[in-house]
Design a protein around this motif. Structure first.
Motif, mmCIF file in Angstrom:
data_model
loop_
_atom_site.group_PDB
_atom_site.id
_atom_site.type_symbol
_atom_site.label_atom_id
_atom_site.label_comp_id
_atom_site.label_asym_id
_atom_site.label_seq_id
_atom_site.Cartn_x
_atom_site.Cartn_y
_atom_site.Cartn_z
ATOM 1 N N SER A 1 34.797 1.024 2.478
ATOM 2 C CA SER A 1 35.653 2.017 2.282
ATOM 3 C C SER A 1 37.083 1.677 2.204
ATOM 4 N N ASP A 2 37.852 2.468 1.630
ATOM 5 C CA ASP A 2 39.549 1.981 1.551
ATOM 6 C C ASP A 2 39.882 2.838 2.869
ATOM 7 N N ALA A 3 39.423 3.389 3.759
ATOM 8 C CA ALA A 3 39.877 3.784 5.004
ATOM 9 C C ALA A 3 40.604 2.930 5.860
ATOM 10 N N PHE A 4 41.585 3.366 6.506
ATOM 11 C CA PHE A 4 42.458 2.521 7.737
ATOM 12 C C PHE A 4 41.226 2.062 8.828
ATOM 13 N N ASP A 5 40.940 1.218 9.053
ATOM 14 C CA ASP A 5 40.022 1.026 10.338
ATOM 15 C C ASP A 5 40.938 0.373 11.153
ATOM 16 N N PRO A 6 41.480 1.058 12.236
ATOM 17 C CA PRO A 6 42.231 0.481 13.247
ATOM 18 C C PRO A 6 41.811 -0.335 14.210
ATOM 19 N N VAL A 7 42.511 -1.455 14.716
ATOM 20 C CA VAL A 7 42.137 -1.994 15.564
ATOM 21 C C VAL A 7 43.177 -2.503 16.624
ATOM 22 N N GLY A 8 43.012 -2.643 17.904
ATOM 23 C CA GLY A 8 44.161 -2.640 18.808
ATOM 24 C C GLY A 8 43.895 -4.434 19.476
ATOM 25 N N VAL A 9 44.857 -4.520 20.402
ATOM 26 C CA VAL A 9 44.854 -5.703 21.007
ATOM 27 C C VAL A 9 43.177 -5.994 21.765
ATOM 28 N N ALA A 10 42.628 -5.096 22.349
ATOM 29 C CA ALA A 10 41.289 -5.132 23.000
ATOM 30 C C ALA A 10 40.213 -5.669 21.985
ATOM 31 N N VAL B 1 48.264 -0.567 16.688
ATOM 32 C CA VAL B 1 47.177 -0.860 15.995
ATOM 33 C C VAL B 1 47.437 -1.543 14.655
ATOM 34 N N TRP B 2 46.351 -2.276 14.142
ATOM 35 C CA TRP B 2 46.350 -2.876 12.815
ATOM 36 C C TRP B 2 45.304 -2.388 12.059
ATOM 37 N N SER B 3 45.451 -2.934 10.890
ATOM 38 C CA SER B 3 44.384 -2.669 10.017
ATOM 39 C C SER B 3 43.243 -3.966 10.100
ATOM 40 N N LYS B 4 42.120 -3.475 10.485
ATOM 41 C CA LYS B 4 41.038 -4.499 10.779
ATOM 42 C C LYS B 4 41.012 -5.554 9.511
ATOM 43 N N ARG B 5 41.047 -4.980 8.429
ATOM 44 C CA ARG B 5 41.039 -5.855 7.265
ATOM 45 C C ARG B 5 42.417 -6.744 7.124
ATOM 46 N N ASP B 6 43.412 -6.386 7.432
ATOM 47 C CA ASP B 6 44.607 -7.252 7.609
ATOM 48 C C ASP B 6 44.554 -8.210 8.608
ATOM 49 N N VAL B 7 44.142 -7.767 9.922
ATOM 50 C CA VAL B 7 43.939 -8.745 11.005
ATOM 51 C C VAL B 7 42.774 -9.789 10.554
ATOM 52 N N ALA B 8 41.686 -9.464 9.921
ATOM 53 C CA ALA B 8 40.705 -10.528 9.669
ATOM 54 C C ALA B 8 41.362 -11.464 8.654
ATOM 55 N N ALA B 9 41.991 -10.901 7.681
ATOM 56 C CA ALA B 9 42.583 -12.126 6.655
ATOM 57 C C ALA B 9 43.662 -12.856 7.351
ATOM 58 N N TYR B 10 44.486 -12.244 8.305
ATOM 59 C CA TYR B 10 45.475 -13.080 8.933
ATOM 60 C C TYR B 10 44.950 -14.286 9.706
ATOM 61 N N LEU B 11 43.882 -13.862 10.519
ATOM 62 C CA LEU B 11 43.233 -14.642 11.422
ATOM 63 C C LEU B 11 42.567 -15.702 10.620
ATOM 64 N N LEU B 12 41.798 -15.398 9.593
ATOM 65 C CA LEU B 12 41.232 -16.473 8.633
ATOM 66 C C LEU B 12 42.352 -17.258 7.894
ATOM 67 N N SER B 13 43.433 -16.796 7.824
ATOM 68 C CA SER B 13 44.491 -17.654 6.973
ATOM 69 C C SER B 13 45.284 -18.760 8.158
ATOM 70 N N LEU B 14 44.642 -18.535 9.589
ATOM 71 C CA LEU B 14 45.434 -19.352 10.406
ATOM 72 C C LEU B 14 44.530 -20.831 10.538
ATOM 73 N N GLY B 15 43.863 -20.939 9.631
ATOM 74 C CA GLY B 15 42.971 -22.340 9.589
ATOM 75 C C GLY B 15 41.614 -22.332 10.539
ATOM 76 N N ASP B 16 41.197 -23.438 10.592
ATOM 77 C CA ASP B 16 39.963 -23.678 11.602
ATOM 78 C C ASP B 16 40.168 -23.316 13.090
ATOM 79 N N ARG B 17 41.179 -23.814 13.288
ATOM 80 C CA ARG B 17 41.136 -23.512 14.961
ATOM 81 C C ARG B 17 40.948 -22.014 15.340
ATOM 82 N N MET B 18 41.683 -21.152 14.496
ATOM 83 C CA MET B 18 41.383 -19.665 14.763
ATOM 84 C C MET B 18 40.006 -19.093 14.145
#
Length: 75
Positions: free
Chosen positions: A2-11, A47-64
């Motif tokens: 889905s293209d729906a916004f899937d919000p995630v917070g710090v928790a 809150v952030w888009s879950k898709r954006d957060v996942a892409a960002y975390l993966l871009s941080l490299g192996d450590r993250m």
């Protein structure tokens, strides 16, 4: 998918990484990490888009990315 916004917070981000809420907030803080995705600021927090957060975390490299629980990356 889905293209729906899937919000995630710090928790949720903390759970994705297995880190404290404080550390998750630091990782997503654009003042410290300008490449972090832009969030939507609400009275209860950001809150952030879950898709954006996942892409960002993966871009941080192996450590993250090795911390990521693959079940949390389903988008």
């Amino acid at each position: 998918m889905s293209d729906a916004f899937d919000p995630v917070g710090v928790a949720e981000i903390a759970a994705m990484l297995g880190v404290s809420h404080q550390r998750a907030g630091q990782i997503m803080d654009r003042r410290l990490h300008p490449d972090a995705p832009e969030g939507v600021h609400l009275k209860r927090g950001t809150v952030w888009s879950k898709r954006d957060v996942a892409a960002y975390l993966l871009s941080l490299g192996d450590r993250m990315s090795t911390r990521l629980n693959s079940s949390h990356l389903e988008i």
